[in-house]
Scaffold this active site. Structure first.
Site, PDB file in Angstrom:
ATOM      1  N   HIS A   1       0.824  -1.209   0.000  1.00 53.35           N
ATOM      2  CA  HIS A   1       0.000   0.000   0.000  1.00 53.35           C
ATOM      3  C   HIS A   1       0.855   1.254   0.000  1.00 53.35           C
ATOM      4  O   HIS A   1       0.521   2.245  -0.636  1.00 53.35           O
ATOM      5  CB  HIS A   1      -0.889   0.018   1.247  1.00 53.35           C
ATOM      6  CG  HIS A   1      -2.233  -0.553   0.998  1.00 53.35           C
ATOM      7  ND1 HIS A   1      -2.678  -1.710   1.590  1.00 53.35           N
ATOM      8  CD2 HIS A   1      -3.226  -0.129   0.194  1.00 53.35           C
ATOM      9  CE1 HIS A   1      -3.888  -1.963   1.177  1.00 53.35           C
ATOM     10  NE2 HIS A   1      -4.251  -1.035   0.315  1.00 53.35           N
TER      11      HIS A   1
ATOM     12  N   GLU B   1      -1.118 -11.894 -18.976  1.00 52.88           N
ATOM     13  CA  GLU B   1      -0.325 -11.774 -17.750  1.00 52.88           C
ATOM     14  C   GLU B   1      -0.024 -13.135 -17.136  1.00 52.88           C
ATOM     15  O   GLU B   1       0.497 -13.218 -16.036  1.00 52.88           O
ATOM     16  CB  GLU B   1      -0.977 -10.819 -16.742  1.00 52.88           C
ATOM     17  CG  GLU B   1      -2.467 -10.913 -16.625  1.00 52.88           C
ATOM     18  CD  GLU B   1      -3.080  -9.784 -15.779  1.00 52.88           C
ATOM     19  OE1 GLU B   1      -2.346  -8.954 -15.239  1.00 52.88           O
ATOM     20  OE2 GLU B   1      -4.319  -9.771 -15.670  1.00 52.88           O
TER      21      GLU B   1
ATOM     22  N   ARG C   1       4.941 -11.059  -6.251  1.00 52.61           N
ATOM     23  CA  ARG C   1       5.188  -9.653  -6.553  1.00 52.61           C
ATOM     24  C   ARG C   1       5.072  -8.759  -5.323  1.00 52.61           C
ATOM     25  O   ARG C   1       5.434  -7.589  -5.351  1.00 52.61           O
ATOM     26  CB  ARG C   1       4.243  -9.159  -7.658  1.00 52.61           C
ATOM     27  CG  ARG C   1       2.788  -9.162  -7.269  1.00 52.61           C
ATOM     28  CD  ARG C   1       1.875  -8.863  -8.452  1.00 52.61           C
ATOM     29  NE  ARG C   1       1.515  -7.457  -8.515  1.00 52.61           N
ATOM     30  CZ  ARG C   1       0.573  -6.973  -9.312  1.00 52.61           C
ATOM     31  NH1 ARG C   1      -0.086  -7.784 -10.142  1.00 52.61           N
ATOM     32  NH2 ARG C   1       0.283  -5.696  -9.330  1.00 52.61           N
TER      33      ARG C   1
ATOM     34  N   CYS D   1       0.526  -2.563 -20.200  1.00 52.81           N
ATOM     35  CA  CYS D   1      -0.039  -1.681 -19.163  1.00 52.81           C
ATOM     36  C   CYS D   1       0.507  -2.000 -17.782  1.00 52.81           C
ATOM     37  O   CYS D   1       0.047  -1.448 -16.797  1.00 52.81           O
ATOM     38  CB  CYS D   1      -1.559  -1.736 -19.169  1.00 52.81           C
ATOM     39  SG  CYS D   1      -2.200  -3.360 -18.764  1.00 52.81           S
TER      40      CYS D   1
HETATM   41  C1  PEP Z   1      -0.243  -6.317 -14.376  1.00 48.57           C
HETATM   42  O1  PEP Z   1      -0.333  -7.401 -13.794  1.00 48.57           O
HETATM   43  O2  PEP Z   1       0.798  -5.929 -14.951  1.00 48.57           O
HETATM   44  C2  PEP Z   1      -1.384  -5.413 -14.417  1.00 48.57           C
HETATM   45  C3  PEP Z   1      -1.389  -4.326 -15.143  1.00 48.57           C
HETATM   46  O3  PEP Z   1      -2.432  -5.725 -13.608  1.00 48.57           O
HETATM   47  P1  PEP Z   1      -2.425  -5.476 -12.027  1.00 48.57           P
HETATM   48  O4  PEP Z   1      -1.160  -4.764 -11.657  1.00 48.57           O
HETATM   49  O5  PEP Z   1      -3.638  -4.689 -11.722  1.00 48.57           O
HETATM   50  O6  PEP Z   1      -2.479  -6.870 -11.496  1.00 48.57           O
HETATM   51 MG    MG Z   2      -2.286  -8.111 -13.272  1.00 47.44          MG
END
Ligand code: PEP
Ligand code: MG
Length: 820
Positions: free
Chosen positions: A454, A677, A711, A748
């Site tokens: 966050h 993804e 991540r 993105c």
């Molecule tokens: C991603 O996984 O790169 C993405 C754009 O989606 P999010 O970060 O919302 O999971």
């Molecule tokens: Mg994603």
């Protein structure tokens, strides 16, 4: 050693009681068998199961049977009648189920006889009874030993005093000697308790620094005292951990570098400070107030005071929740949602009940009770790891606020400053981050946290440079000036004048985007903005974004307990579409789950939520949610002039793409795409693109799944790096499929916001790049300095590189010289 049988109506209760008891003795305990439940999940007891359990742990020394209530006793009695071995000594204990079992296990582990163990279990409540002032504590004296012949006084050195493990060590050590030993805590002045009784020793409540008096009588009294003295002197083996050397310094005093810092080659990558929100800042350090100290161990409150003490918890929690709601009302956007969610946690009846029952039942002080009740929940969260572990700081924030309220202290929180400063904190609760005033706070540095915590998300939203995982940050002296580089994560302590001047130049350098992304030789690349909510559209418009490449709809509903209705959705989507008339807006259907749980969609009990029911998979179980959302998107698109595209998150199969396209078509939505993804989607991008109109690479998740690296974990950031050649190859696969199909494939994920990587993505064939609005200027400027052929050559070299660092270096070599 004797065997122990545990008879209970409930298998879970039995297992939990056994776990607690075994915790005291580890692997050195007696054989224990459970006979619990009446089979097929039915609560009850079964005599034949008890008989089997007795047979399982039978030993010539005998078997002690501990029972919970009612029919457990009858089943155990019947079981004795079934016994094939009339000579086996079996004793049914009238001792309390939990305390008795714990006392029995510890005494049995020390080699005590069946009689001794049975006596210990039967008297296991006496210390509690005496402690709580019962008139007749089961008629049993606390110190039943003969007059002491020898006494020593020793001071406890270990951090947590006489807690379960040291108690167990003490009981086991003493049991080896022919001696009767008692222990008294001189701080409390209470009467001595027998040292062979673990429950009694626990209630002595001796903590670090307390002096205990240990008295012994019998043939080996001196040896027993020597053993005790040695154990105490060594801190029960807990001193080594408490004095472990501090981790290596992580903050450097060198000047900022133009390139990311050198990374370790080969082997396990080590984690250091991570830049998570780009930009430079210069300012004096102001440390966040350290959280309140853990309230001391409970000295039980007298019964008559408990009701009033419990009331204080209810009142304090209500007042904290109210204050948070008040703050929420004064802010907007993500900050508001986060504060409201924190207020909900403060008012959580489950948490309040747990704390209240510790006061009414165990006589804890209110602050101790709140601390312990939150501790129980956070222990589970930490064990689960991942997203739940990230919620621990939210819960600690709530705990600290309620405890401060109970202690009459001001709420812990942000420094109250009007002069610019760099905020250094161990960990920032979302409720605090959301309230930072970016006009005085210049940057954020935290000891804890990962790149998508966050703190990182909100720092980016506030436009503040931020560094997480700066392990030694709290050691930096208050008031000392630092330069913070939110890209590389470097913190320069006590910089030279020249370094400050250079950093200030960087800060002044605001790069603006003219609204048309292209390379030096005119190759067009759409530069779009990522938008989290209708409130963030203004920043995208102001940054001259060519449109919206990713509208994360789930962020609009993070604080919703129920699914949003059609009208609410239409209104939210219209506000975003209205910001870009005639321009591209790509809206993503709900990507709930893993790091973005939505109360109305996501199951809370998935063991591995990143690999669970998230993204498009939620539509398998809740197709009506997707249909309502598509209906809302269609209505909002019809009411505005944006060029709307719809895409689905976390697609893994061609079938899912076909299904999504069909659902969109049923709602009259025709510009349909999917996110790539998962490695599965990247590898099958060709067939997927035959079924949809476009694709967008979510490189955050693509890196996570390709590299098998969470991540959310700062420690894995070096693996979780889109420059990793494996990730670049996945991206190439998808882009080539797009080129072959003649369909757009954009990016993105966060990778698009890294200027040099943006050039690589263009070289790989990405047709658009979508990023946080603040990143647009830097990316646009970099692309303007290179030709598309340079991008392609650099992409080839980066993909062929042997490591993420080698990919960066190869790219820098091919892209940098002509930019100079
Ligand atoms: C991603 O996984 O790169 C993405 C754009 O989606 P999010 O970060 O919302 O999971
Ligand atoms: Mg994603």
């Amino acid at each position: 050693m004797i065997g122990i049988v545990v008879v209970s109506h409930s298998p879970r209760l039995a297992q939990a009681a056994v776990d607690l008891a075994v915790e005291m003795v580890g692997v050195n305990g007696p054989a224990i068998a459970i006979a619990a439940g009446a089979g097929a999940g039915v609560i009850g007891t079964d005599a034949s199961k008890v008989a089997e359990a007795i047979a399982e742990v039978s030993s010539p020394e005998g078997v002690l049977v501990m029972m919970d209530l009612g029919s457990a006793v009858m089943s155990a009695e019947m079981a004795l009648e079934f016994s094939d071995d009339p000579d086996l000594p079996v004793r049914l204990s009238s001792g309390p189920f939990v305390e008795g079992l714990m006392a029995a296990v510890v005494r049995a582990a020390g080699g005590a006889t069946l009689d001794e163990v049975e006596r210990e279990a039967r008297g296991a409540l006496r210390a509690k009874q005496i402690h709580l002032g019962d008139e007749d504590p089961a008629g049993l004296p606390v110190d039943s030993g003969p007059a002491a012949e020898h006494t020593i006084e020793v001071t406890l050195l270990n951090p947590d005093g006489l807690h379960a493990r040291p108690v167990s060590m003490l009981v086991t050590a003493i049991s080896a000697f022919e001696a009767t030993v008692t222990v008294a805590n001189l701080r409390t002045g209470r009467p001595p308790v027998p040292a062979n009784s673990p429950t009694a020793l626990l209630i002595v409540g001796a903590r670090k620094g307390d002096t205990i008096s240990v008295a012994a009588a019998g043939r080996q009294a001196v040896e027993a005292l020597e053993a005790v003295s040695e154990l105490v002197g060594k801190g029960f083996g807990e001193l080594a951990a408490a004095h472990a050397p501090a981790p290596r310094p992580a903050c450097s005093a060198s000047r900022p570098q133009a390139r990311p810092q050198a990374r370790p080659q080969g082997g396990a990558p080590s984690s250091g400070p991570l830049g998570v929100s780009p930009g430079f800042a210069v300012g004096p350090i102001v440390r966040m107030q350290e959280p309140v100290d853990e309230p001391g161990p409970a000295v039980a409150l007298p019964l008559r005071e408990r009701a009033a003490a419990a009331e204080r918890i209810v009142a304090a929690a209500a007042s904290v929740a109210l204050a948070l709601r008040d703050k929420a009302a004064r802010v907007s956007g993500a900050a508001r949602g986060i504060l409201e969610a924190t207020a909900l946690m403060a008012a959580d009846p489950g948490l309040i009940d747990a704390a209240v029952s510790r006061v009414t039942g165990q006589g804890h002080t209110p602050e101790r009770a709140v601390w312990a009740a939150v501790g129980e929940v956070t222990a589970v969260f930490k064990e689960q790891g991942g997203l739940l572990a990230e919620r621990v700081s939210d819960l600690h924030d709530v705990r600290n606020r309620i405890v401060s309220e109970l202690l009459g202290r001001p709420a812990p929180g942000l420094p109250d400053r009007v002069e610019p400063y760099v905020l250094v904190a161990r960990d920032l609760a979302p409720a605090d981050t959301a309230l930072i005033d970016p006009t005085v706070c210049r940057a954020i540095v935290t000891v804890e946290g990962g790149p998508t915590s966050h703190t990182a998300i909100l720092a980016r939203a506030l436009g503040l440079p931020a560094v997480v995982a700066a392990r030694d940050a709290m050691d930096l002296p208050e008031g000392s000036v630092v330069i913070v580089d939110g890209t590389t994560g470097e913190i320069v302590v006590a910089p030279t004048d020249e370094q400050v001047l250079r950093a200030e130049e960087q800060i002044r350098r605001v790069i603006t985007f003219d609204g048309a992304g292209r390379t030096r030789d005119g190759h067009r690349v759409q530069l779009l903005a990522n938008v989290a909510s209708p409130d963030s559209v203004a920043a995208a418009i102001e940054a001259n974004a060519e449109g919206v490449g990713l509208f994360r709809t789930e962020f609009c509903f993070l604080d919703h307990a129920e699914a949003p209705g059609l009208d609410e959705q239409v209104a939210a989507y219209r506000r975003v579409f209205a910001g870009f008339p005639g321009k591209k807006v790509t809206i993503r259907t709900l990507d709930a789950g893993a790091d973005k749980p939505l109360a109305f969609v996501t199951a809370a009990d998935e063991v591995n939520p990143a690999l669970g029911i998230r993204g498009y998979r939620t539509a398998w179980q809740r197709p009506e949610l997707l249909d309502t959302q598509l209906q809302a998107i269609a209505a909002a698109a019809a009411a505005e002039d944006a060029d709307v595209g719809v895409m689905a998150p976390m697609i893994a199969t061609v079938d899912e793409s076909v299904d999504f396209a069909a659902r969109c078509a049923a709602h009259g939505l025709h510009n349909v795409g999917v996110m790539i993804e998962t490695p599965a989607a990247a590898i099958t991008a060709g067939p997927i693109l035959e079924r949809v109109d476009f694709a967008s690479l979510g490189t955050n998740d693509l890196a996570q799944y390709t590299m098998a690296a969470d991540r959310l974990m700062g420690e894995l950031a070096l693996l979780n790096d889109p420059w990793q050649p494996a990730v670049l190859r996945m991206i190439r696969e998808a882009c080539q499929a797009g080129l072959a199909a003649g369909k757009p494939v954009g990016v993105c994920g966060e990778a698009a916001a890294d200027p040099m990587l943006a050039a690589i993505l263009v070289g790989l064939g990405a047709t658009s790049l979508s990023m946080s609005p603040r990143a647009l200027g830097g990316v646009a400027e970099f692309l303007r300095g290179v030709t598309v052929d340079q991008c392609r050559d650099a992409a080839l070299a980066a993909v062929a590189a042997g490591s993420a660092d080698a990919a960066r270096s190869a790219a820098a070599l091919l892209l940098e010289p002509t930019r100079a």
